[in-house]
Design a protein around this motif. Sequence first.
Motif, short mmCIF file in Angstrom:
data_model
loop_
_atom_site.label_atom_id
_atom_site.label_comp_id
_atom_site.label_asym_id
_atom_site.label_seq_id
_atom_site.Cartn_x
_atom_site.Cartn_y
_atom_site.Cartn_z
N LEU A 170 3.79 -11.79 14.29
CA LEU A 170 2.37 -11.65 14.02
C LEU A 170 1.98 -12.44 12.77
O LEU A 170 0.89 -13.02 12.72
CB LEU A 170 2.01 -10.17 13.85
N LYS A 171 2.87 -12.51 11.79
CA LYS A 171 2.58 -13.31 10.59
C LYS A 171 2.42 -14.78 10.96
O LYS A 171 1.51 -15.44 10.47
CB LYS A 171 3.66 -13.11 9.53
N SER A 210 -7.89 -0.17 3.64
CA SER A 210 -7.10 0.87 2.96
C SER A 210 -5.70 0.98 3.57
O SER A 210 -4.73 1.25 2.85
CB SER A 210 -7.81 2.22 2.99
N ARG A 211 -5.57 0.75 4.86
CA ARG A 211 -4.25 0.74 5.50
C ARG A 211 -3.52 -0.56 5.16
O ARG A 211 -2.32 -0.55 4.96
CB ARG A 211 -4.38 0.87 7.01
N LEU A 212 -4.25 -1.64 5.12
CA LEU A 212 -3.65 -2.95 4.83
C LEU A 212 -2.93 -2.95 3.48
O LEU A 212 -1.82 -3.46 3.37
CB LEU A 212 -4.73 -4.02 4.87
N VAL A 213 -3.53 -2.34 2.47
CA VAL A 213 -2.90 -2.32 1.15
C VAL A 213 -1.85 -1.23 1.01
O VAL A 213 -0.98 -1.31 0.15
CB VAL A 213 -3.94 -2.19 0.01
N ARG A 214 -1.89 -0.23 1.88
CA ARG A 214 -0.97 0.90 1.76
C ARG A 214 0.24 0.79 2.67
O ARG A 214 1.34 1.20 2.31
CB ARG A 214 -1.74 2.19 2.06
N LEU A 215 0.07 0.23 3.87
CA LEU A 215 1.13 0.25 4.88
C LEU A 215 1.79 -1.11 5.12
O LEU A 215 2.83 -1.17 5.77
CB LEU A 215 0.57 0.75 6.22
N TYR A 216 1.19 -2.18 4.62
CA TYR A 216 1.68 -3.53 4.88
C TYR A 216 2.05 -4.21 3.56
O TYR A 216 1.50 -3.90 2.50
CB TYR A 216 0.62 -4.36 5.61
N SER A 217 2.94 -5.21 3.66
CA SER A 217 3.33 -5.97 2.47
C SER A 217 2.16 -6.81 1.98
O SER A 217 1.21 -7.08 2.73
CB SER A 217 4.52 -6.88 2.80
N LYS A 218 2.23 -7.22 0.75
CA LYS A 218 1.20 -8.07 0.18
C LYS A 218 1.09 -9.37 0.98
O LYS A 218 -0.02 -9.82 1.29
CB LYS A 218 1.49 -8.37 -1.29
N ASP A 219 2.22 -9.96 1.34
CA ASP A 219 2.22 -11.20 2.11
C ASP A 219 1.53 -11.01 3.46
O ASP A 219 0.72 -11.83 3.87
CB ASP A 219 3.65 -11.71 2.29
N PHE A 220 1.85 -9.92 4.15
CA PHE A 220 1.22 -9.63 5.44
C PHE A 220 -0.29 -9.48 5.25
O PHE A 220 -1.09 -10.06 6.00
CB PHE A 220 1.80 -8.36 6.05
N GLY A 221 -0.69 -8.70 4.24
CA GLY A 221 -2.12 -8.49 3.98
C GLY A 221 -2.85 -9.78 3.68
O GLY A 221 -3.96 -10.01 4.17
N ASP A 222 -2.23 -10.64 2.87
CA ASP A 222 -2.85 -11.94 2.55
C ASP A 222 -3.03 -12.78 3.81
O ASP A 222 -4.08 -13.41 4.01
CB ASP A 222 -2.00 -12.70 1.53
N ILE A 272 5.28 -2.54 6.06
CA ILE A 272 5.50 -3.43 7.20
C ILE A 272 5.26 -4.87 6.73
O ILE A 272 4.19 -5.19 6.22
CB ILE A 272 4.55 -3.07 8.36
N ASP A 273 6.28 -5.72 6.92
CA ASP A 273 6.16 -7.12 6.52
C ASP A 273 5.88 -8.03 7.71
O ASP A 273 5.37 -9.13 7.53
CB ASP A 273 7.44 -7.57 5.80
N PHE A 311 9.12 -3.83 14.22
CA PHE A 311 8.48 -3.90 12.91
C PHE A 311 9.54 -4.27 11.89
O PHE A 311 10.60 -3.64 11.85
CB PHE A 311 7.88 -2.54 12.53
N GLU A 312 9.26 -5.27 11.08
CA GLU A 312 10.15 -5.61 9.98
C GLU A 312 9.60 -4.93 8.74
O GLU A 312 8.48 -5.23 8.30
CB GLU A 312 10.22 -7.13 9.81
N VAL A 313 10.36 -3.99 8.22
CA VAL A 313 9.92 -3.16 7.10
C VAL A 313 10.74 -3.52 5.87
O VAL A 313 11.96 -3.63 5.94
CB VAL A 313 10.07 -1.66 7.45
N ILE A 314 10.04 -3.71 4.77
CA ILE A 314 10.69 -4.00 3.49
C ILE A 314 10.26 -2.95 2.47
O ILE A 314 9.32 -2.19 2.72
CB ILE A 314 10.34 -5.42 2.97
N GLU A 315 10.94 -2.94 1.35
CA GLU A 315 10.52 -2.08 0.26
C GLU A 315 9.80 -2.94 -0.77
O GLU A 315 10.29 -3.99 -1.18
CB GLU A 315 11.73 -1.38 -0.37
N GLU A 316 8.59 -2.51 -1.11
CA GLU A 316 7.77 -3.25 -2.06
C GLU A 316 7.15 -2.23 -3.01
O GLU A 316 6.51 -1.27 -2.56
CB GLU A 316 6.69 -4.02 -1.29
N ASN A 317 7.34 -2.42 -4.28
CA ASN A 317 6.83 -1.49 -5.29
C ASN A 317 7.29 -0.05 -5.02
O ASN A 317 6.53 0.90 -5.18
CB ASN A 317 5.30 -1.56 -5.38
N GLY A 318 8.53 0.08 -4.57
CA GLY A 318 9.13 1.40 -4.38
C GLY A 318 8.75 2.13 -3.12
O GLY A 318 9.06 3.30 -2.96
#
Length: 180
Positions: free
Chosen positions: A169-170, A56-68, A153-154, A142-149
Motif C-alpha cells: 500500500l505504501k 486521529s487513527r493515522l497518527v495513532r495506528l500507523y507509522s509516521k512514514d505511512f501517514g506521510d 502499522i508501517d 500488515f507490517e508492524v513496527i515499534e515507533e515511539n514505544g
Amino acid sequence: MKKIAVLFAGLVVTLSVAPGLSLAADATAPVNEIIDDTKKNWASDTSDWIDIFEESRLVRLYSKDFGDKYRAAAKNPAADEDGISPFDYDVIVNGQDACPLQDLSIGSGQPVNGTTEVTAKFKAATCMEGAPNRDAFTTVRFEVIEENGKSVIDDIMVQGEEDQGPISLKEAMVQIANGE
C-alpha cells in the motif's frame, strides 16, 4: 531465599505498574482495531462508514512514514471524488464490495529486523450468490513496527491479481502521489 522472594515480588509489581517498560508492544493491537472497524463497515446493519485512515487513527495506528505517504496520496487529484480516500476501494477487503466478514483470524509472526508481520484472513464474499470466489479467503499482511514505544502499522500488503504477488500500500500511495 528471602532475597529471591523480594526480587520476584519487585518484578511482579514493576510489571503490573508499568508493563510497557519490560514487555514489547503488542503488534496485533493496531491491526485488531483496523480489522474491527472493517468488520463494522461491512456488517449487515446500516452504520456510518468508519474511515480507517481518518487523521486521529493515522497518527495513532500507523507509522509516521505511512501517514506521510497517505497524506501525499490524498492530495493528488486522482483521489476518490468523495474526498475520503485516495483509493476507490476498501484496501482491507481489496474490493469495492464485500459481505460481512466471515471466518476471521488474526495471527502474528516473530519480529524480523524490527518488523512483525500480522496476518488477517477472512471470507469477504460469502453473501454473493454465484461469485466464483464466494468461499475464498482474503489474506491481508500488515507490517508492524515499534515507533515511539508503541506498535504501529508501517505497511499493508494486499494480494494483487492472480499473476501478481502482494502489493504494498505504501508503494501504491507513492504512485498515486506521483499521479501514476
